[in-house]
Design a protein around this motif. Structure first.
Motif, short mmCIF file in Angstrom:
data_model
loop_
_atom_site.label_atom_id
_atom_site.label_comp_id
_atom_site.label_asym_id
_atom_site.label_seq_id
_atom_site.Cartn_x
_atom_site.Cartn_y
_atom_site.Cartn_z
N VAL A 99 5.68 -4.49 1.14
CA VAL A 99 6.45 -3.62 -0.17
C VAL A 99 5.23 -4.28 -1.30
N SER A 116 6.20 3.36 -4.95
CA SER A 116 7.10 3.61 -3.68
C SER A 116 5.95 3.44 -2.81
N LEU A 130 8.30 -4.84 6.75
CA LEU A 130 7.90 -3.86 5.63
C LEU A 130 6.54 -4.07 5.05
N GLU A 166 10.83 -11.97 1.97
CA GLU A 166 9.98 -11.63 1.42
C GLU A 166 8.36 -12.66 0.95
N ARG A 175 7.74 -7.80 4.30
CA ARG A 175 9.11 -8.35 4.08
C ARG A 175 9.87 -8.02 5.63
N SER A 206 16.77 -10.55 4.59
CA SER A 206 15.55 -9.78 4.72
C SER A 206 14.85 -11.27 3.49
N ARG A 226 11.15 -0.28 -6.04
CA ARG A 226 12.22 -2.04 -6.29
C ARG A 226 12.45 -1.45 -7.26
N TRP A 259 3.27 -2.07 10.36
CA TRP A 259 4.90 -1.97 10.00
C TRP A 259 5.73 -1.17 11.18
N SER A 269 8.29 2.56 1.89
CA SER A 269 9.60 1.82 1.52
C SER A 269 9.54 2.38 0.09
#
Lengths: 267, 289
Positions: A89, A203, A87, A134, A122, A132, A250, A11, A247
Motif C-alpha cells: 500500500v 491506487s 499487500l 501496516e 499490509r 490488518s 486510501r 503480494w 490496492s
C-alpha cells in the motif's frame, strides 16, 4: 519507453498451518508471520546498514530467530483461519520529492518526471475480523510542506529524487513508480524545486512483470500563474502494458482533479 | 377548623396551585428542552467547531433556554420581571463590591474567551506549570499536569501571565546545545551533526536542520544544532538526537570536553611545582605528592 526489471509478485493470498512461520525480506525490513492455534503473531525488524544492492524482496529467506525481531504484534482469533493476505500500500501522507537539482521549466514547455515512492506492507490476518497491520518498508523522513512553519502539511520526504528518465531510477520491487507530467501554461519560467505527490489519493497497480505503478499525474500551471491543476489519470501510463489493480487508494476522490495554489504543489 | 379545609382546598385546587404546577412544569420542560437543544448543537456542529467552541456553545444554549423558561415560570407565579431585574441590578452592585476578585476573574475569563490563546486539549505552560487544558470556565482554567496533578489557575492570573501554547502549531524546533574540543575541525563536526539529523526519520527534511556556532566557551566551542519535528514526535526526536549525536561523535572521534581549568599562580609567584614520574605505584605517587 524505457524498460524496467521484472520481479516475481510477492503480494497475494498465502496460507499457513498451525505452528508454521513464513518470512520475508523487503529491502531492509524483515517480516515474519506465525500462525498459532488461536493467534497470529506478526514480527518485524529493520536491518541496519544493509547495502543498497541487498535491498530486494525475498520470500522465505534464511530467517533470523524469532527472538531477534524487535517488534511483535499479536492478533487473537478464536479459530485462526489458515489464510492471510499480504499487500503493498502507498503512504498515508503526501510524499514530497525533488529533482536532484532544481529544474527550470520555461513558459509553454512540458516535462515528464518519474518518481519512486516508498511502500507500506499490509498484512491481513484473521479472516473473520479482517485485522490488518501496516509497516513501512523503510521509515521515510518526515518533512513539512507549506508557506510557513505554521501553515502547511506534514508529509513524507522521498529519498530518491524525481528523474527525467525512468532508467535512472534503480528498480525496486518494494517501491512504486509514478509518472508526472507538468505543463507550464504561465507567462514566466517555473522553477521545480519540490513537488508534492498526493499519494493517499493514488491506487497501486502491478504490471505483468511485477513492477508497481500508480496512476499517472498531470499537473498544469494555469495562466493566472498562481494556481495549478492536478489531475489523477485513470491508470498508469499505457506504455507499461497491461496492469492489474493491487490496492485501491486510501482516500477515494470522485473527480480526480485538484485545483490548488501553486505553492501548495511546488513548495 | 371551619376555615382550615376550605383554605387547604383552595391551596390544592385553586388558581395558585395550578400556577405553581404550571411553573414547575415549565422549569421541567425548560430543563429537558435545554438539554436537548445543547446536545443537538453538539451533534450538528461537532465536526465544524473546535472542542472549546462546542463547550461554549453548549453552555450558552443550555443556560439561555433554561433561563427563558425560569423567567416564564416566575411570571406564572406572579413575579413582575421589571421588579426582579431592578432588584437584580442592585444585587449585582452589592455583590460586585463584595467580590471584586471573582468579578475580575469573570471579566478576565470573557477576555480569554474572546482572545482564545488556547483551547480545551491544548498543552500550555503558564509560569512554571505545564499541562493539558481540561476546561476553561468562568472563573478559572483547569489543567492536568504531566505528573497527573489537577491545577486550577484563576483567569485573572492568566491575563497577567505569559502563556505558552505548545500545541498551537503542527511542528516544533528542538535546539541541541553541544560543546566540542578546541582541537576539532569545526566543518567536520558540522558534517557529522548534519548527517545525524539526516539519518533520523523523525527529523524534518524541511525546514532544513541548521547549525549555529554559539561562540568560544571556557572549555569548548559551543555549537547549536536546530532540528524540526512533528509536534507529536518532539520528545522522541529529542531523545533520539542526543543518543545519535553521542554515537556519531564517538565513531568520528570527536571529543565532547569536560570543563578545563588553567591554574595560574600570578607573575610574582613561583610556578607551581609539578613532578612527572613513570612506573610509580599509586602508594609511591601518593608519597611523592
Amino acid at each position: 519507453m524505457q524498460t524496467q526489471s521484472a520481479f516475481t509478485p510477492w503480494w497475494g493470498d498465502f496460507s499457513l498451518d498451525i505452528g508454521d512461520t513464513m518470512h520475508w525480506h523487503f529491502g531492509a525490513l524483515e517480516l515474519s508471520l506465525q500462525r498459532l492455534r488461536s493467534e497470529w503473531q506478526v514480527r518485524s525488524r529493520t536491518i541496519a546498514g544493509l547495502p543498497e544492492e541487498g535491498r530486494q524482496v525475498s520470500m522465505n529467506p534464511e530467517a533470523s530467530p524469532l527472538s531477534h525481531y524487535s517488534r511483535l504484534e499479536r492478533c487473537i482469533c478464536h479459530s485462526s483461519s489458515r489464510h492471510f493476505r499480504l499487500l503493498p500500500v502507498l503512504a498515508d501522507r503526501a510524499v514530497v520529492t525533488r529533482p536532484s537539482t532544481p529544474v527550470h521549466l520555461p513558459r509553454g514547455e512540458k516535462v515528464t518526471l518519474y518518481v519512486s515512492s516508498p511502500l507500506w506492507i499490509r498484512a491481513v490476518v484473521c479472516a473473520t475480523a479482517e485485522w490488518s497491520l501496516e509497516m513501512p518498508v523503510i521509515v521515510p523522513s518526515d518533512t513539512w510542506f507549506g508557506a510557513s512553519t505554521y501553515d502547511g502539511e506534514l508529509c513524507y520526504a522521498a529519498r530518491t529524487g524525481a528523474r527525467l528518465y525512468l532508467d535512472d531510477i534503480a528498480p525496486r520491487a518494494h517501491r512504486a513508480l509514478t509518472q508526472v507530467s507538468i505543463h507550464n501554461k504561465g507567462d514566466d519560467t517555473l522553477l521545480l524545486e519540490r513537488l508534492k505527490l498526493p499519494v493517499p489519493f493514488l491506487s497501486l497497480y502491478a504490471t505483468e512483470n511485477g513492477v508497481l505503478w500508480t496512476e499517472s499525474l498531470s499537473i498544469v500551471r494555469e495562466q493566472d500563474m498562481s494556481t495549478a491543476t492536478l489531475q489523477i489519470q485513470r491508470s498508469p501510463p499505457d506504455t507499461v502494458g497491461a496492469v492489474m489493480l493491487i490496492s485501491p487508494a486510501r482516500v477515494h476522490m470522485e473527480k480526480g482533479i485538484f485545483v490548488r495554489a501553486l505553492n501548495a504543489m511546488f513548495g | 377548623m371551619d376555615t382550615f379545609w376550605p383554605q387547604v382546598s383552595e391551596w390544592l385546587f385553586g388558581e395558585r396551585a395550578f400556577a405553581v404546577l404550571r411553573a414547575l412544569l415549565l422549569v421541567l420542560a425548560g430543563f429537558v428542552l435545554a438539554k436537548f437543544v445543547s446536545s443537538s448543537a453538539l451533534r450538528l456542529f461537532g465536526r465544524q467547531m473546535s472542542q472549546h467552541h462546542l463547550i461554549l456553545l453548549k453552555r450558552l444554549l443550555f443556560y439561555t433556554t433554561l433561563g427563558l423558561f425560569l423567567v416564564s415560570a416566575l411570571r406564572e407565579l406572579g413575579f413582575k420581571l421589571s421588579v426582579l431585574l431592578g432588584a437584580a441590578g442592585i444585587l449585582t452592585v452589592a455583590v460586585g463590591f463584595a467580590s471584586q476578585t471573582s468579578a475580575s476573574n469573570i471579566i478576565s475569563g470573557l477576555f480569554l474567551l474572546g482572545e482564545r490563546p488556547f483551547s480545551v486539549g491544548d498543552v500550555v505552560k503558564i509560569d512554571n506549570t505545564m499541562g493539558e487544558v481540561l476546561s476553561i470556565d468562568l472563573l478559572s482554567v483547569k489543567l492536568k499536569t504531566y505528573d497527573n496533578l489537577f491545577v486550577r489557575i484563576p483567569n485573572e492570573t492568566l491575563i497577567k501571565s505569559e502563556v505558552t501554547t505548545l500545541t498551537r502549531f503542527p511542528i516544533r524546533r528542538f535546539d541541541l546545545q553541544i560543546g566540542v574540543a578546541y582541537k576539532e575541525d569545526i566543518p567536520h563536526v558540522n558534517e557529522v551533526l548534519l548527517q545525524v539529523a539526516d539519518s533520523n526519520p523523525l527529523c524534518l527534511e524541511e525546514p532544513a536542520p541548521a547549525i549555529i556556532i554559539q561562540g568560544f566557551g571556557e572549555s569548548s566551542i559551543n555549537i547549536q544544532l536546530s532540528v524540526w519535528a512533528a509536534r507529536s514526535n518532539f520528545l522522541a526526536l529529542k531523545n533520539s538526537i542526543y543518543i545519535d549525536t553521542k554515537a556519531a561523535f564517538d565513531q568520528a572521534g570527536i571529543e565532547i570536553p569536560y570543563p578545563h581549568r588553567t591554574i595560574y599562580a600570578g607573575s610574582q609567584s613561583d610556578p607551581i611545582a609539578v613532578r612527572v614520574t613513570r612506573g610509580a605505584s599509586p602508594e609511591q605517587e601518593a608519597d611523592l605528592s
